[in-house]
Design an enzyme around this catalytic site. Structure first.
Site, mmCIF file in Angstrom:
data_model
loop_
_atom_site.group_PDB
_atom_site.id
_atom_site.type_symbol
_atom_site.label_atom_id
_atom_site.label_comp_id
_atom_site.label_asym_id
_atom_site.label_seq_id
_atom_site.Cartn_x
_atom_site.Cartn_y
_atom_site.Cartn_z
ATOM 1 N N HIS A 167 -6.538 8.301 -1.573
ATOM 2 C CA HIS A 167 -6.030 8.177 -0.205
ATOM 3 C C HIS A 167 -4.495 8.277 -0.200
ATOM 4 O O HIS A 167 -3.908 8.953 0.641
ATOM 5 C CB HIS A 167 -6.503 6.834 0.367
ATOM 6 C CG HIS A 167 -6.025 6.553 1.750
ATOM 7 N ND1 HIS A 167 -5.733 5.294 2.199
ATOM 8 C CD2 HIS A 167 -5.796 7.380 2.795
ATOM 9 C CE1 HIS A 167 -5.341 5.346 3.461
ATOM 10 N NE2 HIS A 167 -5.368 6.593 3.848
ATOM 11 N N GLU A 170 -3.381 11.757 -0.584
ATOM 12 C CA GLU A 170 -3.511 12.489 0.694
ATOM 13 C C GLU A 170 -2.251 12.268 1.535
ATOM 14 O O GLU A 170 -1.652 13.216 2.053
ATOM 15 C CB GLU A 170 -4.758 12.008 1.435
ATOM 16 C CG GLU A 170 -4.942 12.597 2.825
ATOM 17 C CD GLU A 170 -5.255 11.536 3.860
ATOM 18 O OE1 GLU A 170 -4.442 11.366 4.792
ATOM 19 O OE2 GLU A 170 -6.319 10.867 3.747
ATOM 20 N N HIS A 171 -1.845 11.006 1.664
ATOM 21 C CA HIS A 171 -0.638 10.703 2.450
ATOM 22 C C HIS A 171 0.596 11.402 1.875
ATOM 23 O O HIS A 171 1.390 11.985 2.602
ATOM 24 C CB HIS A 171 -0.368 9.184 2.446
ATOM 25 C CG HIS A 171 -1.118 8.442 3.491
ATOM 26 N ND1 HIS A 171 -0.513 7.629 4.405
ATOM 27 C CD2 HIS A 171 -2.451 8.390 3.762
ATOM 28 C CE1 HIS A 171 -1.428 7.094 5.198
ATOM 29 N NE2 HIS A 171 -2.609 7.540 4.823
ATOM 30 N N GLU A 248 -2.083 0.769 7.715
ATOM 31 C CA GLU A 248 -3.426 1.285 7.984
ATOM 32 C C GLU A 248 -4.473 0.222 7.627
ATOM 33 O O GLU A 248 -5.419 -0.018 8.382
ATOM 34 C CB GLU A 248 -3.641 2.548 7.153
ATOM 35 C CG GLU A 248 -4.730 3.433 7.683
ATOM 36 C CD GLU A 248 -4.853 4.727 6.886
ATOM 37 O OE1 GLU A 248 -3.817 5.353 6.574
ATOM 38 O OE2 GLU A 248 -5.980 5.101 6.563
#
Ligand SMILES: [Zn+2]
Length: 913
Positions: A167, A170-171, A248
């Site tokens: 994740h 991805e960021h 998040e």
């Protein structure tokens, strides 16, 4: 914003593709799970799926990623990554890129790519020399371009001691590349050119996508490709982006969707990647990694190098350029993405043809899932009683979810499951809302609001089938009985023999007509479904491409139920036993009665073996539930999709197309009873028809009491035929009954083939309708509550309401409506339709795939089932618009305003009466 609504569409599309159950087409069914307020079908958020967040106001984090977790756990898995010249011969081409590098790539001369019936876009599938599989979509009519890239690696590949790395990667991919080092480079390029981007990290995939004005496709692709070729992952961005991850997580922590998913994962086998923490947070990525002496940036670079390899990627590009141009863009910008040196060369052998259970022989060595596939069981299979979880939710919601994880032990087994889709038909039947359905039975008992059946988690080596039931308070008390009804329905499916072709035991199965009907429904839905926006479309395509190796089914693979197999259905059904069930019970009632706390989210819960309950459920037999039956054959299923208009509009000029579209309907009848207007559609070219029928009542009938009665009549009538309407919706037909400016209005829409059958049935149902006291009281109660709460509505609703009160005649105040509601009763309700039909005047508008005689015949059907005496023009109710005087003060009760007649139907070409 648009980004989120695109995403909402993407998710909705994904749900449609993967859940298989047409039952979710009903408004309450599936959508309540998704807190996507942008979508009209979304009513509330409750249930298992995490909602999508809105982009944060902080610019840097505004590109909020579409989050880890929900999608992966929910709806799709990605399965096979390999060269995809399956079942096709390939041509090897040589070409020289503008950069001078030799680009060898494969163009598939595959059998034609199966596309939707009305899809006039051109497609081309190819594989670049670096192993990246590509699907090009040329749509000359599109004003937007889009691209999506799916890397077949997700949080399942996080190092065990570094949750959240995929994740995080991805960021970080968005924050600068070697060629375009600016952190905001890509997003500002897109926003300057009318576009946006987003990404999500799934269990086994990470998907990036963007859209942009059509003419800026190539420079956008160039920037996008650098994410995968040479991201910077700077030290400073690494440190800062951890805050985005943390915010998040902070946003997810109170979301029941995320909490319940994590609880599922917490109770999975700890050696299986399902047991991971999908998103990660600052603690796991920063604090913990420091404690272990790890360098986060170093780990990130290693992860990217290992997994961001071209042969694990699928790419789809949609633009208004020709296929040739699109191909050139892709070759130029994506051929430079490296293919990891240590990835074993990929065999071109078809996985479908794979004969061995050994994944090593199936030519998908590159798939990260092979590290655990077939070796580690996702959930323990040794349980001797149903596994129970009692969970305290954040929201005031009650639900019962029965889940059955099915271990898919080999790639060959997975491919077979994909092809035959036994879960399609089972979720369709279990989630059905028609007569004899599980839902009908449970609603009748007052225990449930809705029932859903779907494949909740689908990953390479595991498929989890869920029956999710939203419970009433009473239903929570009867949750063991509710589950018993589920097992009774499963028993009914297992015992089903009507469709058998012979007396031998292998003949039993789901009746053939149900399978055929469902296959037809899937096909119709696929062929005539809405065309999604470009970004959602390509995002769906790249995910499909990871799942289906054969380019001919890149578009249709997840949608069509064309290879049903009774043996597979039976085999799948055999897994759905009380002993093997995982039972998640969610209710605030468990508060203060729990002993355990879930990881990362702090969910309070209990875990127990449901020994007695399992015994009870094992003894449940379908014969003890005579209310439960399989759906009867449908007579509303469309079969003929021929278009009436033979005009090939693709040959017309833009002006001619616009003229066709703007042409008004023609009046085809005008007498004392009816005014009928008709327009044959030549622009949308869908085998559908839209019918609006309005009946005017006498002016003195149209008062506040009439308004109230028509509203209650519409509610009660619709409620009374709910099962029928559900079956109609499955067949693509819908009905609305409403009040309008001069009486009542009936709207029918859907496929034209069975429209007159549908209209006749609705007419007959109306004629035979007998209002029921209990239903009437329920809706009256609800209306009173609504009216009493009106004062607390937003100011803008008050403003627009008062605007209509001053500007229209026959507009009643809330007080008048409230008084009328209070005095209405069942007898006025019974008199409602006879009053409307005593004397009336009909107007009809018929638009779509239907010729003039067809339109007349359709209205005739309604006229015959609902006959009425004519109502002279002077007596017809007719709402007018007040011409407001130009004075400084205006009283609501003003009687000095002049009135003038304006067509208020919303159908501009219909005149007043
Ligand atoms: Zn994120």
């Amino acid at each position: 914003g648009r980004m989120i609504s695109n995403l909402a569409l993407l998710i909705i599309v994904a749900v449609f593709y993967r859940v298989y159950s047409f039952s979710m087409l009903s408004s309450r069914k599936w959508f309540p799970l998704l807190n996507l307020t942008q979508h009209r079908a979304v009513s509330k958020s409750a249930g298992r799926l995490p909602s999508l967040g809105r982009p944060s106001a902080v610019a840097r984090y505004a590109r909020s990623c579409a989050h880890v977790g929900y999608k992966g756990m929910l709806m799709k898995s990605v399965l096979l990554s390999q060269l995809c010249n399956v079942g096709s011969s390939s041509v090897r081409l040589m070409s020289t890129s503008p950069l001078g590098a030799s680009l060898e790539y494969l163009v598939h001369t595959q059998p034609t790519i199966v596309k939707k019936a009305l899809d006039n876009r051109d497609y081309k599938a190819l594989t670049l020399a670096n192993g990246m599989r590509v699907l090009l979509v040329s749509d000359p009519a599109s004003i937007r371009s889009a691209a999506a890239l799916d890397v077949h690696v997700g949080y399942f590949s996080d190092p065990k001691n570094l949750p959240g790395l995929a994740h995080f990667c991805e960021h970080m991919s968005f924050l600068g590349t070697k060629k375009y080092p600016g952190e905001e480079e890509f997003s500002s390029f897109l926003s300057t050119n009318g576009g946006s981007s987003n990404a999500y990290t799934d269990a086994e995939d990470t998907v990036y996508y963007f859209d942009v004005n059509a003419q800026h496709l190539e420079p956008a692709l160039e920037r996008f490709s650098q994410f995968f070729e040479a991201p910077l992952f700077t030290e400073s961005a690494t440190a800062r982006e951890l805050n985005a991850i943390e915010s998040e997580h902070a946003k997810n922590i109170n979301n029941d969707g995320f909490r319940l998913h994590q609880l599922d994962r917490d109770t999975a086998n700890s050696d299986h990647p399902l047991n991971r923490f999908a998103t990660g947070n600052k603690h796991t990525l920063e604090t913990q990694s420091k404690e272990q002496g790890m360098d986060l940036r170093q780990e990130l670079v290693m992860f990217h190098t290992q997994y961001y390899t071209a042969n694990l990627m699928t790419l789809s590009v949609l633009g208004n350029q020709s296929l040739l141009e699109l191909e050139a863009y892709v070759k130029t910008h994506f051929s430079g993405i490296p293919r990891a040196a240590d990835t074993p060369s990929v065999s071109i052998q078809s996985t479908r043809a794979a004969s061995s259970e050994d994944p090593q022989s199936t030519g998908i060595l590159a798939n990260p899932a092979l590290q655990w596939w077939g070796k580690v069981e996702p959930f323990s299979s040794t349980q001797t009683a149903a596994h129970g979880l009692e969970v305290v939710p954040i929201a005031e919601s009650r639900s019962l979810t029965l889940s059955w994880p099915i271990w898919v032990r080999s790639p060959a087994e997975r491919v077979e499951l994909r092809r035959t889709k036994p879960d399609f038909i089972l979720s369709h039947l279990i989630g059905h809302e028609g007569k004899g359905s599980l839902r009908s039975y449970l609603v009748q008992k007052g225990w449930v609001n809705y029932v859903q059946a779907y494949t909740g988690t689908e990953i390479s080596d595991c498929q989890v089938f869920d029956v999710h039931i939203d419970l009433t308070e009473e239903g929570h008390k009867h949750r063991v009985d509710v589950a018993s009804a589920v097992f009774a329905y499963l028993d009914l499916l297992k015992q089903s023999t009507i469709g058998g072709t012979g007396a031998d035991k292998d003949a039993f199965g789901i009746p053939a007509y149900l399978i055929e009907e469902f296959a037809t429904l899937s096909k119709v839905r696929f062929d005539f479904g809405e065309k999604g926006d470009p970004a959602s479309y390509v995002s769906t395509l790249v995910a499909n491409m990871q799942v289906f190796a054969d380019p001919s089914v890149y578009i249709s693979g997840p949608n069509l139920f064309d290879a049903p197999d009774q043996a597979q259905i039976r085999h799948f059904l055999a897994h759905l036993t009380p002993t093997a069930a995982r039972v998640m019970m969610v209710a605030p009632d468990f508060k203060n009665h729990t002993l355990l706390t879930g990881r990362y989210y702090g969910t309070e819960y209990n875990q127990k073996a449901l020994v007695e309950e399992t015994q009870t459920w094992a003894n449940v037999r379908a014969v003890d539930f005579p209310e439960l039956t399989l759906p009867a054959p449908s007579d509303l299923l469309p079969k003929n999709f021929d278009l009436v208009s033979k005009t090939d509009t693709s040959l017309l000029s833009d002006e001619e197309k616009a003229k066709l579209l703007m042409a008004p309907p023609k009046q085809i009848r005008n007498d004392e009873k009816w005014q009928i207007w008709h327009k044959l559609d030549e622009s949308f070219r869908q085998p559908k028809v839209h019918v609006v029928i309005s009946l005017a009542v006498p002016a003195d009938t149209y008062n506040a009491d009439f308004v109230v009665q028509s509203r209650l009549f519409s509610n009660c009538f619709t409620d009374s035929i709910n099962e029928f309407l559900y079956e109609a919706r499955l067949a693509g037909l819908s009905m609305e009954l409403d009040i309008n400016s001069h009486g009542v209005q009936l709207i029918l829409s859907g496929y034209n083939d069975k429209m007159s059958v549908f209209a006749e049935k609705i007419g007959a149902a109306l004629r035979n309708y007998q209002p029921e006291a209990a239903t009437f009281e329920r809706y009256k109660e609800q209306l009173l509550r609504e009216l009493n709460n009106w004062a607390t509505q937003q100011p803008y609703s008050h403003a627009s309401y008062y605007a209509s009160v001053v500007s229209l005649t026959m507009q009643h105040t809330v007080e008048e409506i409230l008084t009328a509601t209070a005095r209405t009763d069942l007898s006025t309700q019974k008199a409602f339709l006879p009053t409307v039909l005593a004397r009336s005047y009909g107007k009809a508008l018929v638009i779509g795939n239907i010729d003039t005689p067809g339109a007349e015949k359709l209205v005739q059907v309604v006229q015959e089932t609902l006959p009425f005496a004519p109502l002279p023009r002077v007596e017809r109710a007719q709402r007018k618009v007040n011409v407001l005087p130009l004075t400084s003060a205006l009283s609501l009760a003003s009687s000095t305003t002049q009135t003038t007649t304006v067509g208020l139907d919303g159908a501009g070409h219909l005149e007043g009466y």
